[in-house]
Scaffold this motif. Structure first.
Motif, short mmCIF file in Angstrom:
data_model
loop_
_atom_site.label_atom_id
_atom_site.label_comp_id
_atom_site.label_asym_id
_atom_site.label_seq_id
_atom_site.Cartn_x
_atom_site.Cartn_y
_atom_site.Cartn_z
N GLY A 257 0.82 -1.21 0.00
CA GLY A 257 0.00 0.00 0.00
C GLY A 257 0.85 1.25 0.00
N ILE A 258 1.43 1.58 -1.17
CA ILE A 258 2.25 2.80 -1.27
C ILE A 258 1.44 4.04 -0.91
CG2 ILE A 258 3.48 4.28 -2.92
CD1 ILE A 258 4.52 1.78 -4.25
N VAL A 259 0.13 3.98 -1.15
CA VAL A 259 -0.72 5.13 -0.81
C VAL A 259 -0.67 5.43 0.68
CG1 VAL A 259 -2.29 4.96 -2.78
CG2 VAL A 259 -2.72 3.57 -0.75
N LEU A 260 -0.39 4.42 1.50
CA LEU A 260 -0.25 4.67 2.94
C LEU A 260 0.90 5.64 3.20
CD1 LEU A 260 -0.60 1.01 4.29
CD2 LEU A 260 -2.35 2.81 4.36
N LEU A 261 2.03 5.42 2.51
CA LEU A 261 3.19 6.29 2.69
C LEU A 261 2.91 7.68 2.13
CD1 LEU A 261 6.18 3.93 1.79
CD2 LEU A 261 5.14 4.39 4.02
N GLU A 262 2.22 7.75 1.00
CA GLU A 262 1.89 9.06 0.41
C GLU A 262 1.02 9.86 1.37
OE1 GLU A 262 2.01 7.63 -4.28
OE2 GLU A 262 0.10 8.04 -3.30
N ALA A 263 0.04 9.20 1.97
CA ALA A 263 -0.83 9.89 2.94
C ALA A 263 -0.02 10.38 4.14
CB ALA A 263 -1.94 8.96 3.39
N LEU A 264 0.78 9.51 4.72
CA LEU A 264 1.58 9.89 5.88
C LEU A 264 2.52 11.04 5.56
CD1 LEU A 264 2.59 6.41 7.35
CD2 LEU A 264 0.77 7.93 8.15
N ALA A 265 3.13 11.01 4.38
CA ALA A 265 4.06 12.07 4.00
C ALA A 265 3.38 13.42 3.93
CB ALA A 265 4.71 11.74 2.65
N CYS A 266 2.08 13.43 3.64
CA CYS A 266 1.31 14.67 3.60
C CYS A 266 0.74 15.04 4.96
CB CYS A 266 0.18 14.55 2.59
SG CYS A 266 0.73 14.43 0.87
N GLY A 267 1.11 14.27 5.99
CA GLY A 267 0.63 14.55 7.34
C GLY A 267 -0.76 13.99 7.61
N LEU A 268 -1.18 13.01 6.83
CA LEU A 268 -2.54 12.48 6.93
C LEU A 268 -2.55 11.18 7.71
CD1 LEU A 268 -5.47 12.93 5.99
CD2 LEU A 268 -4.90 11.67 3.90
N PRO A 269 -3.24 11.11 8.84
CA PRO A 269 -3.30 9.87 9.62
C PRO A 269 -4.11 8.79 8.90
CG PRO A 269 -4.76 11.51 10.58
CD PRO A 269 -3.98 12.21 9.50
N VAL A 270 -3.82 7.54 9.22
CA VAL A 270 -4.40 6.40 8.52
C VAL A 270 -5.32 5.61 9.43
CG1 VAL A 270 -3.87 4.18 7.42
CG2 VAL A 270 -2.46 6.20 6.93
N ALA A 271 -6.45 5.17 8.86
CA ALA A 271 -7.34 4.22 9.53
C ALA A 271 -7.43 2.98 8.65
CB ALA A 271 -8.73 4.82 9.72
N ALA A 272 -7.20 1.81 9.23
CA ALA A 272 -7.18 0.59 8.42
C ALA A 272 -7.46 -0.62 9.29
CB ALA A 272 -5.82 0.44 7.74
N TYR A 273 -7.66 -1.74 8.63
CA TYR A 273 -7.77 -3.01 9.33
C TYR A 273 -6.37 -3.51 9.71
CZ TYR A 273 -12.59 -3.30 7.54
OH TYR A 273 -13.91 -3.06 7.25
N PRO A 274 -6.25 -4.31 10.75
CA PRO A 274 -4.93 -4.84 11.15
C PRO A 274 -4.54 -6.05 10.30
CG PRO A 274 -6.62 -5.54 12.71
CD PRO A 274 -7.31 -4.63 11.73
N VAL A 275 -4.15 -5.79 9.04
CA VAL A 275 -3.79 -6.84 8.09
C VAL A 275 -2.45 -6.49 7.44
CG1 VAL A 275 -6.19 -7.49 7.63
CG2 VAL A 275 -5.11 -5.69 6.26
N GLY A 288 -1.40 6.18 12.95
CA GLY A 288 -2.70 5.73 12.48
C GLY A 288 -3.34 4.83 13.51
N VAL A 289 -4.53 4.34 13.15
CA VAL A 289 -5.28 3.45 14.04
C VAL A 289 -5.70 2.22 13.24
CG1 VAL A 289 -7.28 3.19 15.53
CG2 VAL A 289 -6.15 5.42 15.35
N LEU A 290 -5.38 1.04 13.77
CA LEU A 290 -5.79 -0.22 13.17
C LEU A 290 -6.83 -0.86 14.06
CD1 LEU A 290 -2.30 -1.68 12.14
CD2 LEU A 290 -3.78 -0.09 10.87
N ASP A 291 -7.96 -1.25 13.46
CA ASP A 291 -9.04 -1.82 14.25
C ASP A 291 -9.91 -2.67 13.33
OD1 ASP A 291 -11.56 -2.11 15.86
OD2 ASP A 291 -10.49 -0.74 17.21
N ARG A 292 -10.43 -3.76 13.85
CA ARG A 292 -11.38 -4.57 13.08
C ARG A 292 -12.66 -3.79 12.80
NH1 ARG A 292 -9.04 -8.55 10.28
NH2 ARG A 292 -7.48 -9.60 11.57
N ASP A 293 -12.94 -2.80 13.63
CA ASP A 293 -14.06 -1.88 13.39
C ASP A 293 -13.49 -0.65 12.69
OD1 ASP A 293 -16.06 0.09 13.52
OD2 ASP A 293 -16.83 -0.68 15.42
N LEU A 294 -13.68 -0.57 11.38
CA LEU A 294 -13.05 0.50 10.60
C LEU A 294 -13.62 1.86 10.95
CD1 LEU A 294 -10.91 0.86 8.42
CD2 LEU A 294 -12.70 0.66 6.69
N ARG A 295 -14.87 1.94 11.36
CA ARG A 295 -15.45 3.22 11.78
C ARG A 295 -14.76 3.72 13.04
NH1 ARG A 295 -19.38 5.08 15.40
NH2 ARG A 295 -20.46 6.99 14.67
#
Length: 354
Positions: A257-275, A288-295
């Motif tokens: 997920g290169i988009v994860l790095l692009e987001a972080l580089a712009c100062g954008l926190p990430v929400a995702a599943y723990p996979v 960022g925050v990893l959780d089985r509950d994406l909301r």
């Protein structure tokens, strides 16, 4: 080293594989290497049904042989398992030429999402494909563990990078016309990306979707209140990242997920599943925050300072990615059996590669 990179993923595709290989060319030349490419552009091809940007090449061992003398490689890397990669593999095995491969895409899961093909069948084919290589590169520790458990051998680590000059925190009004907070997704609009899971979340503000693909019409019908901005690249994409509040990554099957790095580089926190992918990039950090509950993850990520995200992204560079990539190729080729026409026709011997 004059490195032949055989890949089915190439322009006009816009994805992580293409971006990674582009940077391996640029950074590789800066390191003194000479990469050349064998792609669908070297063969007759036709558009893939449902994915017109993906070209299916009529690649054969004979056609590869015809191109070989012009390319004159000293080393070979097969980046994908499509027709170009398979034809190159056949040629190398016939001629006793060692090669490396890389594992970018979870095709078994992607195929199973579209057709009644057991994942075990697909993994068996991939295990055979990569088993003939003197090494197979993977992007993360969790992917390495997963493939090793499935019987893949001779695995080497190859991380990814991000252009931190292009993707950076900046004042941006790119999303000012939409209610806040802005929850952003960037990527191919296809069923394997699990975007519907993101669009179904009960979140305040606006869900913003950047990208295109065969699933776009269905997703637009599913979430008429979401903002679909189409494919964006370069500075325009960087401004969108910088304007958003949380990057939501719903995929369960991406290998990095290169988009994860692009987001972080712009100062954008990430929400995702723990996979795999998010676990390796976000896990153990405060970015960022990893959780089985994406909301739950998306709402919690709103509280993360943007400076924390930027600092995490600065750990990843394309220069370091290229250093790993070319060092792996040199090491793997150096330890490969002496070239002979029968090389690779029986299981590759186990070797320990650094």
């Amino acid at each position: 080293m004059r490195l032949l990179i055989a890949t089915d993923a190439w322009h006009p595709q816009v994805n992580g594989v293409v971006r990674s290989l582009e940077h391996m060319e640029i950074a590789g030349r800066a390191l003194g290497y000479d990469p050349v490419f064998l792609t669908h552009q070297d063969f007759r091809s036709l558009p893939m049904p449902g994915y017109p940007e993906i070209r299916l090449a009529y690649a054969t061992k004979r056609k590869v042989a015809e191109r070989w003398s012009d390319l004159a490689p000293t080393h070979v890397h097969i980046a994908t398992e499509g027709t170009v990669g398979y034809a190159t593999r056949r040629y190398c095995l016939a001629e006793g030429r060692p090669f490396t491969t890389s594992y970018h895409t979870r095709f078994p899961e992607y195929l199973a999402a579209r057709a009644p093909v057991p994942e075990s069948w697909s993994y068996a084919w991939l295990r055979r494909f990569h088993g003939a290589a003197c090494a197979t590169m993977v992007s993360t520790p969790s992917l390495e563990r997963d493939l090793a458990a499935r019987g893949f051998t001779n695995l080497l680590r190859w991380t990814r990078g991000v252009d931190t000059e292009l993707f950076r925190p900046q004042a941006s009004d790119a999303l000012d016309h939409l209610p806040r907070p802005h929850f952003l997704f960037v990527g191919r609009l296809a069923v394997e990306k699990n975007i519907a899971a993101f669009l179904s979340l009960d979140l305040p503000g606006t869900k913003v979707i950047v990208g295109d693909g065969p699933d776009r019409a269905r997703l637009e019908a599913l979430a008429p209140d979401a903002a679909f901005l189409g494919t964006q690249t370069g500075p325009a994409l960087a401004r969108i990242y910088a304007a958003a509040d949380v990057f939501v990554f719903p995929s369960l099957t991406d290998t990095f997920g290169i988009v994860l790095l692009e987001a972080l580089a712009c100062g954008l926190p990430v929400a995702a599943y723990p996979v795999t992918g998010p676990l390796d990039v976000i896990g153990g950090t405060q970015a960022g925050v990893l959780d089985r509950d994406l909301r739950t993850a998306a709402l919690a990520a709103l509280r993360i300072p943007r400076e924390t995200c930027r600092e995490e992204a600065l750990r990843y560079t394309w220069a370091e990615s290229a250093r790993q990539f070319y060092a792996n190729i040199e090491s793997a080729h150096a330890r490969a059996p002496s070239p002979r026409r029968s090389w690779g026709r029986r299981p590759a011997r186990a070797v320990e590669l650094g």
